[in-house]
Design an enzyme around this catalytic site. Structure first.
Site, short mmCIF file in Angstrom:
data_model
loop_
_atom_site.label_atom_id
_atom_site.label_comp_id
_atom_site.label_asym_id
_atom_site.label_seq_id
_atom_site.Cartn_x
_atom_site.Cartn_y
_atom_site.Cartn_z
N HIS A 58 -9.94 -3.17 0.94
CA HIS A 58 -8.97 -4.01 1.64
C HIS A 58 -9.14 -5.47 1.24
O HIS A 58 -9.91 -6.21 1.85
CB HIS A 58 -9.14 -3.86 3.15
N HIS A 60 -6.91 -9.09 -0.52
CA HIS A 60 -5.65 -9.74 -0.84
C HIS A 60 -5.90 -10.69 -2.01
O HIS A 60 -6.57 -11.71 -1.85
CB HIS A 60 -5.13 -10.53 0.36
N ARG A 62 -3.37 -12.01 -3.73
CA ARG A 62 -2.26 -12.98 -3.69
C ARG A 62 -1.39 -13.00 -4.94
O ARG A 62 -0.62 -13.93 -5.14
CB ARG A 62 -2.80 -14.39 -3.43
N ASP A 149 0.46 -3.76 5.32
CA ASP A 149 -0.55 -4.65 5.89
C ASP A 149 0.01 -6.05 6.10
O ASP A 149 0.65 -6.63 5.22
CB ASP A 149 -1.78 -4.72 5.00
N HIS A 176 -1.90 -1.31 9.74
CA HIS A 176 -2.15 -2.61 10.38
C HIS A 176 -1.69 -2.46 11.83
O HIS A 176 -0.50 -2.48 12.11
CB HIS A 176 -1.36 -3.69 9.65
N HIS A 229 -9.04 -2.94 9.67
CA HIS A 229 -9.73 -4.06 10.36
C HIS A 229 -9.80 -3.93 11.89
O HIS A 229 -9.21 -4.71 12.64
CB HIS A 229 -9.10 -5.39 9.96
N ASN A 275 -6.63 -12.45 11.30
CA ASN A 275 -5.82 -11.52 12.06
C ASN A 275 -6.21 -10.08 11.72
O ASN A 275 -6.06 -9.69 10.57
CB ASN A 275 -4.34 -11.75 11.75
N ASP A 302 -11.26 -7.67 4.03
CA ASP A 302 -9.93 -8.24 4.29
C ASP A 302 -9.88 -9.65 3.66
O ASP A 302 -9.35 -10.59 4.26
CB ASP A 302 -9.64 -8.29 5.78
#
Length: 420
Positions: A58, A60, A62, A149, A176, A229, A275, A302
């Site tokens: 998990h 990111h 971008r 997500d 999510h 998460h 989050n 995350d």
């Protein structure tokens, strides 16, 4: 290059024991004591511990659309510094990863990465929650799972159909769990701290209600669901009960949820905003217990980088923290050195189980496997300094913390990709 790693303590699936590791053509050719292959470079691992390369399911990166925050190459560099050799990227990019065309972009960009980069595709087109993507086409072209997500799939019938398709294709749906109507523009946990700061809070029920829905659909359809998460005591209890009943549910959490609480937000520093948000001491203890007793299957980061300017405004900053370069050190500091969790269980949480959930190869040290390894000094203490991160993102919730345990070298596919 053929090489021999000598003198280290190797973290196997069920034990830790001394073993040499002979690597040939990128694979672990031989394990054993006092190996003496000809013409092999010697790497001294005396006093160090060798983990299977970590698998973070998990992250990111971008890319595309927000590469000023991170890109596939810088994210991969950050991963190597944390002993991570495999990642699965979430699809909430711009545009989202909802088509074969976008998957091809990721695959082409990942060819230059130092680690294995897998891609999770979105459940719905454009992450809009209204129309399912072409599951079969995306899986045939390399998607290892599906998630919206950043957004829950609000339509339960749509989620049920998605779980059915994913189950047929033997890939996970990663949920999510968040009811945005309950969140209602909240920015931190709803509780004493949000009241003290006079800001809107995010109630636990926003997570718990959707976790309960996902479990109910999984139970009714006999399909699997992976809960992303996890941050609340309520979700932990729901998942624990579901597993007891034989529901096909797996779950992940992040180090910040079992190491930090909402009191960090009293600093009014947006680097502690993510989050789901940091919760209470009760939630933190429940998350840790769930990690220790196996209710939670894996530890992820995350990893969510943002620009420094974006994080300056506490009230309006985007949610997210980076974690690839600190995750193993956090787990060693909080769980291993405090004698709560042994090394094989840590390797299971951070390597083997993510591979099982994603249905990919890897996650353990054995003959014939790819040489994905992290050589670690368990006793080296260091202070987290985000300025030294390889990630573009410096928004760490562990900044200035002293951690115990440092990655010295990382190998991916037999190549030395990081050395400290």
């Amino acid at each position: 290059m053929d090489f021999l790693i000598k003198g280290g303590q190797v973290v196997f699936k069920d034990c830790v024991k001394p073993s040499d590791i002979f690597v040939k053509n990128g694979k672990i050719e031989k394990l054993g004591i006092d190996l003496k292959p000809e013409h092999a470079e010697i790497i001294d691992a005396k006093g160090l511990v060798i983990f299977p390369g970590l698998v973070d399911m998990h992250v990111h990166f971008r890319d595309p659309g927000f590469t000023y925050k991170e890109d596939i190459l810088t994210g991969s560099e950050a991963a190597t510094a944390g002993g991570v050799t495999t990642v699965a990227c979430m699809p909430n990019t711009s545009p989202p990863i909802d088509s074969v065309k976008m998957l091809e972009y990721i695959k082409n960009r990942s060819k230059e990465a130092k680690i294995r980069v897998y891609q999770v595709a979105s459940i719905t087109k454009g992450l809009k929650g209204t129309e399912l993507v072409d599951f079969k086409d995306l899986v045939l072209n390399g998607a290892v799972g599906f998630s919206d997500d950043g957004y829950p799939v609000k339509n339960s019938a749509l989620l049920k159909a998605a779980m059915y398709y994913a189950n047929k294709l033997n890939v996970p749906i990663i949920s999510h769990c968040e009811d945005l109507d309950i969140v209602n523009d909240g920015i931190i946990n709803n509780g004493i701290v949000s009241q003290q700061l006079g800001v809107k809070g995010i109630d636990r029920s926003s997570e718990d209600s959707v976790t309960a829905r996902e479990i109910a659909i999984s139970a009714a359809t006999n399909t699997s669901i992976h809960i992303a998460h996890v941050s609340t005591i309520g979700s932990v209890e729901l998942i624990r009960d579901a597993k007891r009943r034989g529901v096909k549910v797996t779950a992940e959490t992040c180090p910040h949820y079992f190491m930090l609480t909402e009191t960090e937000l009293l600093k009014m520093d947006a680097d502690y905003r993510m989050n789901p948000p940091l919760r209470t001491e009760e939630d933190k203890e429940a998350i840790e217990k769930a990690v220790l007793d196996g209710t939670i299957d894996c530890i992820v980061t995350d990893h969510a980088p943002h620009g420094a300017i974006e994080k300056k405004d506490f009230f309006n900053a985007p949610n997210g923290v980076v974690g690839l370069e600190t995750s193993l050190a956090c787990v060693l500091t909080e769980l291993y050195h405090k004698k709560k969790l042994d090394l094989p269980k840590i390797a299971k949480l951070m390597s083997l189980n993510p591979c099982k959930i994603l249905r990919i190869e890897g996650g353990e040290i054995k003959e014939g496997a790819a040489c994905d390894l992290a050589i670690v000094d368990l006793n080296r203490s260091w202070v987290v300094d985000p300025k030294k991160f390889k990630s573009k993102g410096k928004n760490s919730a562990f900044k200035d913390m002293t951690l115990k345990g440092k990655v010295c070298k990382t190998f991916c596919n037999g190549k030395l990709v990081f050395t400290d």
